[in-house]
Design a protein around this motif. Structure first.
Motif, mmCIF file in Angstrom:
data_model
loop_
_atom_site.group_PDB
_atom_site.id
_atom_site.type_symbol
_atom_site.label_atom_id
_atom_site.label_comp_id
_atom_site.label_asym_id
_atom_site.label_seq_id
_atom_site.Cartn_x
_atom_site.Cartn_y
_atom_site.Cartn_z
ATOM 1 N N PHE A 326 38.939 44.035 46.488
ATOM 2 C CA PHE A 326 38.387 44.250 45.357
ATOM 3 C C PHE A 326 37.035 44.171 45.356
ATOM 4 N N GLY A 327 36.369 43.546 46.359
ATOM 5 C CA GLY A 327 34.844 43.389 46.504
ATOM 6 C C GLY A 327 34.323 43.840 48.034
ATOM 7 N N ASN A 328 33.243 44.156 47.755
ATOM 8 C CA ASN A 328 32.429 44.408 49.308
ATOM 9 C C ASN A 328 31.082 44.769 48.814
ATOM 10 N N HIS A 329 30.150 44.898 49.775
ATOM 11 C CA HIS A 329 28.629 45.051 49.582
ATOM 12 C C HIS A 329 28.162 45.953 48.676
ATOM 13 N N ASP A 330 29.111 46.963 48.210
ATOM 14 C CA ASP A 330 28.828 47.980 47.456
ATOM 15 C C ASP A 330 29.491 47.817 45.909
ATOM 16 N N GLN A 331 30.229 46.595 45.700
ATOM 17 C CA GLN A 331 30.630 46.456 44.478
ATOM 18 C C GLN A 331 30.284 45.313 43.953
ATOM 19 N N PRO A 332 30.431 45.144 42.515
ATOM 20 C CA PRO A 332 30.202 43.804 41.785
ATOM 21 C C PRO A 332 30.931 42.927 42.123
ATOM 22 N N ARG A 333 30.458 41.583 42.024
ATOM 23 C CA ARG A 333 31.632 40.222 42.413
ATOM 24 C C ARG A 333 32.811 40.458 41.706
ATOM 25 N N SER A 334 33.787 40.215 42.237
ATOM 26 C CA SER A 334 35.161 40.531 41.934
ATOM 27 C C SER A 334 35.486 39.516 40.526
ATOM 28 N N VAL A 335 35.089 38.260 40.744
ATOM 29 C CA VAL A 335 35.426 37.279 39.800
ATOM 30 C C VAL A 335 34.772 37.786 38.424
ATOM 31 N N SER A 336 33.557 38.327 38.603
ATOM 32 C CA SER A 336 32.868 38.702 37.202
ATOM 33 C C SER A 336 33.090 40.092 36.750
ATOM 34 N N ARG A 337 33.663 40.796 37.558
ATOM 35 C CA ARG A 337 34.058 42.221 37.302
ATOM 36 C C ARG A 337 35.552 42.308 36.599
#
Length: 558
Positions: A326-337
């Protein structure tokens, strides 16, 4: 860890493994310069070993001018002084192996830095021996050779005044694309990869690897964006022959591939084809992007997410393998998104983790997700460091956009959300550094940090992740079970089963902040609750962001 060659009876070791991504400049600073480094990673290896992960993937640590935080490489075979030395890398590698974990490097070979010696030679003259190592074209009617645009705003072509030709850069102008049609380029890349493997590295995560194959007919013309050339399979099969053959049972290879379909991935990851173990696909993390771009945020749609992930589960069920993230260095933080980073941060973070880790595939944890780190909360353009975000802001404002609106979009979407320092302690600098960090620490670090989370008992997100990882290691139904989606049209319920031999898991999750009554009969004959994020539960109702996993297998729940 079993690393024997995979067969029908002995699945590959990475089917039951969990990978943890380290973004080195933001992980831990050991020398007080405000930038994470190899010494910092070494100091936190016990944290990762206690979490239970099997593989550590490092984002680039090679020599680089840092135009794109290391994804612009000027020397593939040395460590950037920001992070340490080759001797320190060898020490890190040895200590990772001592703890029974593996270490994967980031392979960035679609492009180099414009300061790489290869490109310095290539741009020096049209007849230089390395001229054809990059993609050069004459102007078309006094303009760029085609209409391709850069991922970081503006045209994907840069006019080099030394020779009067344009070079291609699908990313920043300081990241010229290599010409993979040239066999000398491929040979040089393969030789470099072999030297890292000889050093003891356990595999590669391959950055935008499908971009190495361009469709030749599009390189001069009116096309807006490149499409993947058919020769990609030839290149990857050649890579396997020249680099991985004979030792691939011990390694892991994952290709980041924007735009690939399920059908593409089945080819890339089919074991008999000898290309890759798994791919990173972007379909599910693009569902909330509008047609105008990633910064135009669309409302979250659970039905669309379930549909997408289930299609990939089904499409790679008999041939190929999924990577789960769900998350990595190119994505927003998954719990916020995808979750609720306020009142229900613990519940939604653990729901997201459970849904992800109970799918079939290899799960990837991004640093800080194991404690539920959130988006940065930046409010001013001066706080942003990411080239994509800074360029987007400039381009949008120039086009007449309202600055406040653009900043709101960036606060949700910017890659910098994932790049703020890992929050280790409630101390100043969050235990990341003793000085001013290269990018601001999230303002919630005093309350949200590893030290506090690990002391939270039954509400520790870290401990919940640890138990999920243990399930994958212990239960073949988690690593190998067949996936079946339930209630596909339900707007808040994420439910599915996993089945392997006589074992069955039922996963039910309430992807919302409201209580949810389960469809009648869903949990009949469900079995024993194996894991869940509420200490008490009602069989017919899910609390806000509640998730449960039931098992019919023998053994106590956790």
């Amino acid at each position: 860890m079993n690393t024997t060659a995979p067969t029908a009876d002995t699945p590959a070791w990475w089917t039951r493994a969990v990978v943890y991504q380290v973004y080195p400049r933001s992980f831990a600073d050991s020398n007080g310069d405000g930038i994470g480094d190899l010494g910092g990673i070494r100091s936190k290896l016990d944290h990762l070993a206690e979490l239970g992960v099997d593989v550590i993937w490092l984002s680039p640590i090679y020599r680089s001018p840092q135009a794109d935080n290391g994804y612009d490489i000027s020397d593939y075979e040395d460590i950037d002084p920001l992070f340490g030395t080759l001797a320190e890398f060898d020490q890190l590698l040895a200590e990772v192996h001592e703890r029974g974990m593996k270490l994967v490097m980031d392979l960035v070979v679609n492009h180099t830095s414009d300061e790489h010696p290869w490109f310095v030679e290539s741009r020096s003259s049209r007849d230089n021996p390395k001229r054809d190592w990059y993609i050069w074209r004459d102007p078309l009617d006094a303009h760029e050779p085609n209409g391709w645009t850069s991922a970081f705003s503006g045209p994907a072509w840069h006019l080099d005044t030394t020779t009067g030709q344009y070079y291609l850069h699908l990313f920043a102008a300081k990241q010229p694309d290599l010409n993979w049609q040239n066999p000398e380029v491929r040979a040089a890349v393969f030789a470099m990869m072999n030297r890292w493997l000889d050093r003891g590295v356990d595999g590669f995560r391959m950055d935008v690897i499908n971009f190495i194959a361009k469709t030749e007919a599009e390189l001069v013309g009116e096309s807006v964006r490149p499409s993947m050339g058919a020769q990609i399979h030839e290149y990857l099969q050649e890579m396997h022959r020249e680099v991985f053959a004979g030792r691939d049972a011990e390694l892991i290879t994952v290709g980041e591939m924007p735009g690939v379909t399920v059908e593409d991935a089945a080819l890339f990851t089919g074991a008999e084809r000898k290309e890759l173990d798994m791919v990173f696909q972007f379909e599910h993390v693009g569902l909330d992007h509008s047609d105008t771009g990633k910064f135009d945020n669309l409302p979250f749609d659970l039905v669309a997410l379930k549909t997408s992930l289930a299609r990939w589960q089904t499409g790679l069920a008999s041939s190929g393998w999924n990577s789960l993230y769900f998350g990595n260095h190119d994505q927003p933080r998954s719990v916020s998104r995808f979750g609720d980073d306020g009142r229900y941060r613990y519940e939604s973070a653990t729901l997201l983790a459970t849904i992800l880790h109970l799918h079939r595939g290899t799960p990837y944890i991004y640093q800080g997700d194991e404690i539920g780190m959130t988006n940065a909360g930046f409010t001013a353009i001066e706080q942003y460091k990411d080239i994509e975000s800074v360029n987007h802001y400039s381009e949008a404002i120039t086009a007449g956009a309202d600055p406040a609106t653009v900043l709101v979009q960036m606060a949700f979407r910017s890659r910098d959300n994932a790049r703020t320092p890992v929050q280790w302690t409630p101390d100043p600098g969050a235990g990341f550094t003793s000085t001013e960090p290269w990018i601001e620490v999230n303002g919630n670090a005093a309350a949200l940090n590893v030290q506090t989370d690990r002391a939270a008992g039954e509400r520790s997100i870290f401990d919940f992740y640890r138990r999920l990882i243990a399930l994958r290691h212990e239960l073949p139904v988690v690593s190998l079970g067949e996936f079946a989606l339930l209630e596909p049209e339900h707007p808040a319920l994420y439910a599915f089963t996993r089945t392997h031999d006589d074992d069955r898991l039922l996963v039910v999750g309430n992807w919302s902040g409201e209580r949810l009554r389960l469809p009648e009969g869903l949990t009949d004959d469900a079995g024993t609750r194996l894991i869940g994020n509420y200490p008490e539960w009602h069989e017919a109702v899910l609390e806000p962001w509640e998730v449960r996993v039931y098992t019919r297998a023998q053994g106590a729940g956790v």
